[in-house]
Design a protein around this motif. Structure first.
Motif, short mmCIF file in Angstrom:
data_model
loop_
_atom_site.label_atom_id
_atom_site.label_comp_id
_atom_site.label_asym_id
_atom_site.label_seq_id
_atom_site.Cartn_x
_atom_site.Cartn_y
_atom_site.Cartn_z
N CYS A 121 1.04 -1.61 0.50
CA CYS A 121 -0.27 -0.65 0.21
C CYS A 121 0.89 1.76 -0.51
O CYS A 121 0.50 2.26 -0.77
CB CYS A 121 -0.72 0.19 1.12
SG CYS A 121 -2.58 -1.28 0.81
N ARG A 122 2.11 1.12 0.74
CA ARG A 122 2.72 2.82 1.14
C ARG A 122 3.49 2.87 -0.32
O ARG A 122 3.48 3.71 -1.30
CB ARG A 122 3.90 2.20 2.05
CG ARG A 122 3.49 2.56 3.35
CD ARG A 122 4.45 2.29 4.64
NE ARG A 122 5.29 1.06 4.48
CZ ARG A 122 4.48 0.33 5.72
NH1 ARG A 122 3.48 0.76 5.91
NH2 ARG A 122 5.72 -0.57 5.60
N THR A 123 4.08 2.06 -0.82
CA THR A 123 4.94 1.48 -2.09
C THR A 123 3.71 2.38 -3.49
O THR A 123 4.31 2.97 -4.46
CB THR A 123 5.10 0.28 -2.66
OG1 THR A 123 5.90 -0.04 -1.59
CG2 THR A 123 5.59 0.70 -3.92
N ARG A 124 2.73 2.10 -3.06
CA ARG A 124 1.30 2.14 -4.46
C ARG A 124 1.18 3.49 -3.93
O ARG A 124 0.16 3.71 -5.15
CB ARG A 124 0.42 0.76 -4.77
CG ARG A 124 1.58 0.15 -5.60
CD ARG A 124 0.35 -1.39 -5.57
NE ARG A 124 1.23 -2.49 -5.99
CZ ARG A 124 0.64 -3.52 -6.50
NH1 ARG A 124 -0.06 -3.49 -8.22
NH2 ARG A 124 1.68 -4.40 -7.12
N GLY A 125 1.27 3.79 -3.26
CA GLY A 125 0.96 5.81 -2.57
C GLY A 125 -0.91 5.56 -2.55
O GLY A 125 -1.29 6.42 -2.47
N VAL A 126 -1.32 4.13 -1.76
CA VAL A 126 -2.53 3.99 -1.04
C VAL A 126 -2.43 4.94 0.17
O VAL A 126 -1.60 5.16 0.81
CB VAL A 126 -3.20 2.02 -0.75
CG1 VAL A 126 -4.09 2.46 0.41
CG2 VAL A 126 -3.11 1.58 -1.93
N GLU A 127 -3.73 5.77 0.28
CA GLU A 127 -3.65 6.62 1.58
C GLU A 127 -4.45 5.57 2.36
O GLU A 127 -5.27 5.67 2.31
CB GLU A 127 -3.83 7.99 0.90
CG GLU A 127 -4.41 8.77 2.43
CD GLU A 127 -5.29 10.12 1.81
OE1 GLU A 127 -5.69 10.51 3.18
OE2 GLU A 127 -5.14 10.25 0.47
N VAL A 128 -3.65 5.66 3.88
CA VAL A 128 -4.53 4.78 4.67
C VAL A 128 -4.84 5.04 5.77
O VAL A 128 -3.96 6.01 6.21
CB VAL A 128 -3.99 3.06 4.87
CG1 VAL A 128 -4.59 2.23 6.34
CG2 VAL A 128 -3.35 3.06 3.57
N ARG A 129 -6.07 5.48 5.89
CA ARG A 129 -6.75 5.98 6.77
C ARG A 129 -6.96 5.66 8.08
O ARG A 129 -8.05 4.55 8.09
CB ARG A 129 -7.60 7.65 7.10
CG ARG A 129 -7.42 8.32 5.53
CD ARG A 129 -7.85 8.75 4.90
NE ARG A 129 -8.76 9.88 6.35
CZ ARG A 129 -7.61 11.07 6.64
NH1 ARG A 129 -6.63 12.19 5.61
NH2 ARG A 129 -7.94 12.86 7.48
#
Length: 412
Positions: A121-129
């Motif tokens: 998720c971090r690598t692909r730029g997913v914003e995790v809230r």
């Protein structure tokens, strides 16, 4: 604010996998998770070891989802067990197969699976809230408006992956079905699946913990036989558990009768002939001594004889025909009346959820609300034990992501 291209609601395996594959440099993807960290239920899977999928041909999986194998077929064929194993092994987390076909990470750690997913998720730029439960989702002219306790967020598409209602302490409390229903999406009633059963007037509490490997049992409803099953069964303090019971529990209701053959797969009439011959040849021996040759657990045999009205000191020669028939019935068709199913606090999965007939099985998109997608346990899909539910979560999450990417990449 500018709208997100995709908003994923729920940070379990389906949600994380969907967000990973929906993300790209040209799209904004956000994932909302009500807990302080994603994957809380995933960390419990396989007693923390994460039975991530099962070995074998993916077509064989289709019989593992009750009556819903046809619905999940396109997703499974589009992203199979071998694809899932390759996804993790290509990123440094190798998998291993047990003799029973279950697939685990070699590290035997669900935390390693979660860590890899979050890293992607971090690598692909997913914003995790995290720590931001979704209160409502409203349809707008341009997509959706997602309201949380912190703010309101516009999104062009929404994927609900909030799970079912089992293990509510992990945050799995039926939120996804509630949000979908408020948008006009039909949902079916939620009930526990993959759960043990309590039995009326249960006679084997003192035998709790005794396992039986691959034995047949049948289900009776209203005096009629409605199903035949086979699998491992375990005595508990209040009833029956084990993979065989858990897998079949989706079909049980209170008042149903289960008839279990402790004699294994030998037919009743064959068992009766064998028993009659055994007793005839050992007339002076005690019944319980003679029957030891049938390889039933000794404590179970003693209890069956007690329930059949056979005293400990009765010899084979003095056993009546009625007593023998009672023994045969209790060895080959022992009746258990279901008192209740285990509740959501102990159920491993949820039966019910988003009604499948209103979802496109190839894309996971709603047929009623354009731009609304579903993946994972929020759908009315419950698989057998052995990694089938996690595989369905990953496969449906991937199917939704691929549909979203195709829509984004297709000129309007």
């Amino acid at each position: 604010m500018d709208p997100y291209d995709v908003a994923v609601i729920g940070g379990g395996p389906a949600g994380l996998f969907c967000a990973i594959h929906a993300a790209s440099p040209s799209s904004r993807v956000v994932l909302f998770e009500k807990n302080e960290q994603p994957g809380k239920k995933l960390l419990l899977s396989g007693t923390g070891q994460c039975n991530i999928t099962h070995a074998g041909e993916i077509r064989d999986f289709l019989t593992r989802y009750g009556d819903h194998g046809k619905f999940v077929k396109p997703a499974l064929m589009g992203f199979s067990n071998t694809d899932l194993i390759r996804f993790f092994s290509d990123r440094g987390l190798a998998m291993m197969e047990e003799e029973n076909g279950k697939i685990f990470p070699k590290t035997r750690s669900a935390a390693d699976v979660l860590s890899l997913l979050l890293g992607e998720c971090r690598t692909r730029g997913v914003e995790v809230r995290c720590g931001e439960p979704v209160h409502s989702v409203a349809k707008t002219a341009d997509g959706f408006l997602i309201t949380t306790g912190t703010g309101a967020y516009p999104a062009r598409s929404v994927v609900i992956t909030a799970g079912g209602a089992s293990y509510p302490k992990t945050g799995s409390t039926g939120d996804g079905a509630r949000i979908a229903a408020a948008l006009g999406q039909p949902v079916t009633d939620l009930s526990p699946a993959l759960t043990p059963v309590s039995v009326q007037d249960y006679p084997f509490a003192a035998l709790a913990g005794i396992p039986f490997e691959d034995i047949p049992f049948s289900l009776w409803h209203g005096g009629k036989k409605t199903g035949s099953f086979s699998g491992d069964i375990l005595f508990t303090h209040t009833g029956l558990s084990g993979p065989g019971i858990l897998d079949a529990s989706r079909y049980f209701t209170a008042g149903d009768m289960l008839r279990v053959s402790f004699a294994g797969k030998i037919p009743r009439d064959a068992f009766e002939r064998d028993l009659a011959g055994l007793l005839l040849s050992q007339g002076t021996r005690l019944v319980r001594t003679a029957m030891a040759g049938l390889h039933l657990p000794d404590r179970l045999l003693r209890k069956i004889l007690e329930l059949s009205g056979v005293p400990d000191d009765l010899t084979c020669a003095h056993l009546t025909t009625a007593q023998r028939k009672e023994i045969v019935t209790r060895c080959t068709e022992f009746p258990f009346v279901v008192d209740r199913l285990g509740d959501f606090s102990i159920a491993m999965a949820t039966r019910g959820g988003i009604a499948l007939e209103h979802v496109n099985q190839k894309t996971m998109e709603s047929k009623i609300v354009p731009g609304l997608f579903f993946a994972g346990e929020v759908l009315d899909i419950d698989g057998d034990t052995g990694g089938y539910n996690l595989q369905a979560a990953f496969s449906t999450g991937y199917a939704a992501a691929m549909a979203l990417r195709k829509r984004r990449d297709t000129p309007s």
